[in-house]
Design an enzyme around this catalytic site. Structure first.
Site, PDB file in Angstrom:
ATOM      1  N   GLY A 279       0.807  -1.223   0.000  1.00  0.00           N
ATOM      2  CA  GLY A 279       0.000   0.000   0.000  1.00  0.00           C
ATOM      3  C   GLY A 279       0.835   1.266   0.000  1.00  0.00           C
TER       4      GLY A 279
ATOM      5  N   GLY B 297       1.579  -7.861   1.923  1.00  0.00           N
ATOM      6  CA  GLY B 297       1.840  -9.108   2.650  1.00  0.00           C
ATOM      7  C   GLY B 297       1.549 -10.333   1.796  1.00  0.00           C
TER       8      GLY B 297
HETATM    9  P1  ADP Z   1       4.195  -1.166   2.493  1.00  0.00           P
HETATM   10  O1  ADP Z   1       2.788  -0.673   2.781  1.00  0.00           O
HETATM   11  O2  ADP Z   1       4.742  -0.581   1.225  1.00  0.00           O
HETATM   12  O3  ADP Z   1       4.281  -2.660   2.541  1.00  0.00           O
HETATM   13  P2  ADP Z   1       4.960  -0.800   5.278  1.00  0.00           P
HETATM   14  O4  ADP Z   1       3.516  -0.759   5.609  1.00  0.00           O
HETATM   15  O5  ADP Z   1       5.759  -1.945   5.775  1.00  0.00           O
HETATM   16  O6  ADP Z   1       5.150  -0.644   3.676  1.00  0.00           O
HETATM   17  O7  ADP Z   1       5.660   0.520   5.849  1.00  0.00           O
HETATM   18  C1  ADP Z   1       5.288   1.821   5.442  1.00  0.00           C
HETATM   19  C2  ADP Z   1       5.527   2.831   6.529  1.00  0.00           C
HETATM   20  O8  ADP Z   1       6.873   2.776   6.974  1.00  0.00           O
HETATM   21  C3  ADP Z   1       5.323   4.247   6.064  1.00  0.00           C
HETATM   22  O9  ADP Z   1       4.248   4.808   6.809  1.00  0.00           O
HETATM   23  C4  ADP Z   1       6.639   4.953   6.388  1.00  0.00           C
HETATM   24  O10 ADP Z   1       6.480   6.261   6.901  1.00  0.00           O
HETATM   25  C5  ADP Z   1       7.237   4.065   7.438  1.00  0.00           C
HETATM   26  N1  ADP Z   1       8.690   4.147   7.575  1.00  0.00           N
HETATM   27  C6  ADP Z   1       9.625   3.744   6.696  1.00  0.00           C
HETATM   28  N2  ADP Z   1      10.866   4.004   7.156  1.00  0.00           N
HETATM   29  C7  ADP Z   1      10.722   4.581   8.378  1.00  0.00           C
HETATM   30  C8  ADP Z   1      11.643   5.082   9.357  1.00  0.00           C
HETATM   31  N3  ADP Z   1      12.944   5.042   9.187  1.00  0.00           N
HETATM   32  N4  ADP Z   1      11.108   5.577  10.492  1.00  0.00           N
HETATM   33  C9  ADP Z   1       9.771   5.629  10.671  1.00  0.00           C
HETATM   34  N5  ADP Z   1       8.881   5.183   9.798  1.00  0.00           N
HETATM   35  C10 ADP Z   1       9.334   4.672   8.649  1.00  0.00           C
HETATM   36 MG    MG Z   2       1.660  -0.382   4.627  1.00  0.00          MG
END
Ligand code: ADP
Ligand code: MG
Length: 396
Positions: free
Chosen positions: A355, A378
């Protein structure tokens, strides 16, 4: 894997399809849809069934209402957008269970579509309840799963409902996801293969990393995912994210296996005492106690981009930092732009899922510029790790 039946293997004329989709779309604080990719991608399956002169009962979840009715999570908001995209009226049914629902379904005519209320208003959905599933199964003649994004969950509508059907299949989105992601299982995959991971959901990503050490040529780990590794490797990460808890052994194992495949950032953009105006670039291994790393630094961007540039197949999931704030978005946006650049030059096949990663692409108006956009975060990682998902197994 034996060929899984999809909607093209059935004629839906005079039949009711019980169609599970994933309309868990991102919305802003006013409830407005910020990205309708999941809705758009569900249309081919719906159109196929309707062009057969079939009838459709659509079921989905939205958000986490935890088993009780909550207006905020009602699926009613989808009716206008669905009607518009399908150019036909859609019937909404405010209950999932009950005589009113049964009647509405009974009187459906060929070509009619009915959308039931949020499945997660019922505790039974997430519990994988047999009785609840049995009731749902009576709503259709053919079960269709097109909900790739939740097919890693053993929920009623994903793995229990289909048990009650003789006729069941996957939808066209599911088929497309399986086709595109299966590239990673092919011996003919173009190398180098690079996996870029970031974000915060570390527990769901560790097993995937361990598995892909044997498949990928490069694994780049940034964002909140990187700090636990740095800390385990005796670095000082200050107040940066470090949610490892019970996963220490797995992290150690990955560090032990990582040789020349896994790359971490070497510099980060950090803030002091949570003050977003007090920013500096520091080494990821020496972050002082009151400082917190919120993005990868210029050196790391450079190193990561060099690797992206020589890759032929790329998978990206998870941002490199707190990219929602433009002070910490440069890492994520630079990586996204590099991925798009090599896609446009036809140098590499690129897949993006998750997302927040999709949202980052949207920020630079580039959603349609990668080779394949997966609707699962996921689910995508679990599919790549296990080559199947619970929701796919049950159809097979
Ligand atoms: P995706 O939805 O692409 O799978 P995730 O849900 O695992 O990704 O993570 C997304 C979140 O991670 C975002 O809200 C982003 O702000 C946060 N994030 C990434 N790196 C950091 C960091 N170093 N410190 C705090 N938040 C982080
Ligand atoms: Mg996410």
């Amino acid at each position: 894997m034996k060929k899984i039946k999809d909607v093209n293997d059935f004629n839906f004329k005079n039949k009711i399809a019980l169609l599970r989709v994933d309309y868990n779309v991102p919305v802003d604080k006013y409830g407005k849809i910020t990205d309708d990719t999941r809705i758009k991608y569900s249309l081919p399956t719906i159109n196929k069934i309707i062009s057969d002169e079939g009838k459709i009962v659509i079921i989905s979840h939205f958000g986490r209402p935890k088993g009780i009715f909550n207006k905020k999570y009602s699926l009613k908001f989808l009716i206008p957008i669905l009607s518009k995209k399908l150019k036909k009226s859609i019937i909404f049914c405010p209950n999932v269970i009950g005589n009113d629902t049964k009647n509405k379904i009974k009187y459906l005519k060929n070509g009619n579509i009915i959308l039931l209320e949020n499945l997660r208003f019922y505790r039974e959905e997430e519990k994988g309840d047999e009785q609840f599933s049995y009731i749902l199964s009576k709503y259709g003649d053919i079960y269709v799963n097109d909900a790739f994004g939740v097919s890693h969950r053993k929920h009623s509508s994903i793995t229990i409902v289909p048990k009650f059907f003789n006729k069941k299949c996957i939808g066209l989105l599911m088929k497309k996801e399986i086709y595109n992601l299966s590239i990673f299982f092919s011996k003919k995959i173009s190398r180098p293969v690079t996996i870029i991971l970031g974000g915060v959901k570390i527990s769901s990503k560790l097993n995937f990393i361990k598995n892909f050490i044997n498949i990928a040529d490069y694994i780049l780990i940034g964002g909140g995912l990187s700090y636990p590794f740095i800390k385990m490797d005796s670095g000082n990460i200050g107040k940066s994210l470090n949610n490892i808890k019970e996963k220490k052994k797995l992290i150690q194992e990955i560090l032990y296996l990582k040789n020349n495949i896994i790359y971490f950032p070497n510099d980060v953009i950090a803030v002091k005492n949570g003050n977003f105006n007090n920013i500096k670039i520091i080494s990821i291994n020496n972050i002082p106690n009151n400082w917190k790393g919120l993005d990868i630094g210029p050196n790391s961007i450079n190193n990561f981009c060099k690797i992206i540039n020589k890759s032929k197949t790329i998978l990206w999931n998870g941002p490199m930092g707190l990219f929602e704030n433009n002070k910490f978005s440069k890492g994520t946006i630079s990586i996204a732009k590099e991925i798009i650049k090599i896609t446009e030059k036809n140098y590499a096949f690129t897949i993006v899922g998750g997302g927040d990663s999709i949202y980052a692409l949207k920020m630079i108006k580039s959603i349609d510029k990668v080779s394949y956009l997966s609707t699962g975060g996921g689910a995508m990682l679990e599919f790549l790790e296990k080559k199947t998902l619970p929701g796919i197994n049950i159809i097979n």
